[in-house]
Design an enzyme around this catalytic site. Structure first.
Site, PDB file in Angstrom:
ATOM      1  N   TYR A 138      33.339 -81.155  31.432  1.00 25.99           N
ATOM      2  CA  TYR A 138      32.194 -82.066  31.298  1.00 25.99           C
ATOM      3  C   TYR A 138      32.398 -82.973  30.090  1.00 25.99           C
ATOM      4  CZ  TYR A 138      30.152 -79.365  27.410  1.00 25.99           C
ATOM      5  OH  TYR A 138      29.924 -78.750  26.199  1.00 25.99           O
ATOM      6  N   CYS A 139      31.712 -84.117  30.146  1.00 28.69           N
ATOM      7  CA  CYS A 139      31.696 -85.051  29.019  1.00 28.69           C
ATOM      8  C   CYS A 139      30.353 -85.767  29.065  1.00 28.69           C
ATOM      9  CB  CYS A 139      32.880 -86.017  29.081  1.00 28.69           C
ATOM     10  SG  CYS A 139      32.885 -87.081  30.549  1.00 28.69           S
ATOM     11  N   THR A 140      30.206 -86.856  28.345  1.00 29.10           N
ATOM     12  CA  THR A 140      28.898 -87.504  28.231  1.00 29.10           C
ATOM     13  C   THR A 140      28.412 -88.070  29.561  1.00 29.10           C
ATOM     14  OG1 THR A 140      29.603 -88.159  26.033  1.00 29.10           O
ATOM     15  CG2 THR A 140      27.559 -89.150  26.848  1.00 29.10           C
TER      16      THR A 140
END
Ligand SMILES: [Zn+2]
Ligand SMILES: [Zn+2]
Length: 323
Positions: free
Chosen positions: A178-180
């Site tokens: 996951y990331c932003t």
């Protein structure tokens, strides 16, 4: 009071004439009175823009009308004031700097981790044998991350490929990255697949979409964002604060930029230390002759910096622009 939107989006889609596209797109954004930052590359678009609700709608409709961008999933936030001061559209080699430029090796349009929608992620995240991998940088996961997530000691996404070896122990597990907003995961998960990981997923739309559509459960702290808000709330289910003041160690979630323009470090600092340190991370920065006036927000409009000035040693430069 006029209402504004701030949009976050990315799109991996081939743009043949990217440099010209960038110039035309800047003109288009300016005509709509938008502010923000957009990166254009042959591999696609990465943007965050802010403006009136009407302008943002025209912007989204116009992009969606272009077959190359018909599938863009815009994350839309309501804001009281625009989140940027200026409008930049830049042509670059990659829409997020990973150092993985060879499209024959890493091409999210052809091969990337399986996308999990926020609700699917919510159901899967606590399963045994699931590894949740944060592919963001230190200044981001220090402010907030998923409970039990694996984080990497990286100052910038371009350092991610060097960390693959550390992850080898998880090769047989189900990995969810996951990331932003999801853009880094397209490449991070593609690289994991390329390196022989077999069961690789990614949180589609990132932390931001998960907060909006699934309540943000188990996201601890706040989410760093690349505009003048600096961070946003994600978790309305079981929120906690995890970040501490860099100077005194007290729990705080206030993220600022160091007032020394040559440092400009992103870090967490409590209000008391902010006042005492005048918004600086260190005594050395506090003495800097070009120190900016701390107004309590710790956000400064970018001013042109002299080139070839070596920056002081620090904990993380934000070169990613938009995540
Ligand atoms: Zn403090
Ligand atoms: Zn500093």
């Amino acid at each position: 009071m006029e209402q504004y939107n701030t949009l976050l989006y990315y799109c991996y889609s081939t743009i043949a004439d990217a440099e010209q596209f960038a110039a035309d797109h800047l003109k288009f954004c300016k005509e709509l009175n938008l502010t923000g930052r957009i990166i254009v590359a042959e591999e696609g678009l990465n943007g965050t823009v802010s403006g009136s609700v009407g302008s943002c709608k025209i912007y989204m409709d116009t992009l969606h009308a272009d077959p190359r961008f018909a599938n863009i999933d815009f994350k839309v936030d309501e804001v009281d004031t625009p989140s940027f001061v200026k409008m930049h559209v830049r042509y670059k080699d990659e829409i997020v700097h990973s150092g993985l430029r060879d499209p024959n090796i890493i091409n999210p349009q052809q091969k990337t981790g399986k996308h999990l929608e926020p609700k699917e992620f919510l159901e899967l995240k606590n399963s045994e044998d699931v590894i949740i991998l944060d592919v963001r940088s230190n200044y981001e996961h220090n402010l907030g991350k998923f409970k039990n997530a694996i984080t990497l000691d990286i100052e910038n996404f371009r350092d991610f490929p060097d960390k693959i070896n550390e992850l080898a122990q998880y090769k047989d597990k189900k990995i969810i990255t996951y990331c932003t907003g999801g853009i880094k995961c397209e490449k991070a998960s593609a690289l994991l697949l390329h390196e022989g990981f077999t069961d690789v997923y990614q949180l589609h739309g990132g932390i931001i979409k998960y907060g909006k559509e699934a309540g943000g459960e188990d996201f601890e702290g706040k989410c760093y964002v690349f505009d003048n808000r600096l961070s946003v709330e994600v978790n309305t289910v079981n929120p906690v604060v995890i970040s501490t003041c860099y100077n005194c160690g007290k729990t705080t979630e206030k993220m600022i930029n160091c007032a020394n323009p040559e440092c400009n470090e992103h870090f967490t600092q409590c209000d008391e230390c902010g006042t005492a340190m005048e918004g600086c991370c260190s005594d050395a920065c506090k003495e800097h002759p070009r120190k900016r006036v701390y107004d309590g927000t710790g956000y400064y409009v970018k001013v042109p910096q002299p080139v070839n000035v070596k920056k002081p040693e620090s904990r993380g430069k934000n070169q990613d622009l938009v995540s």
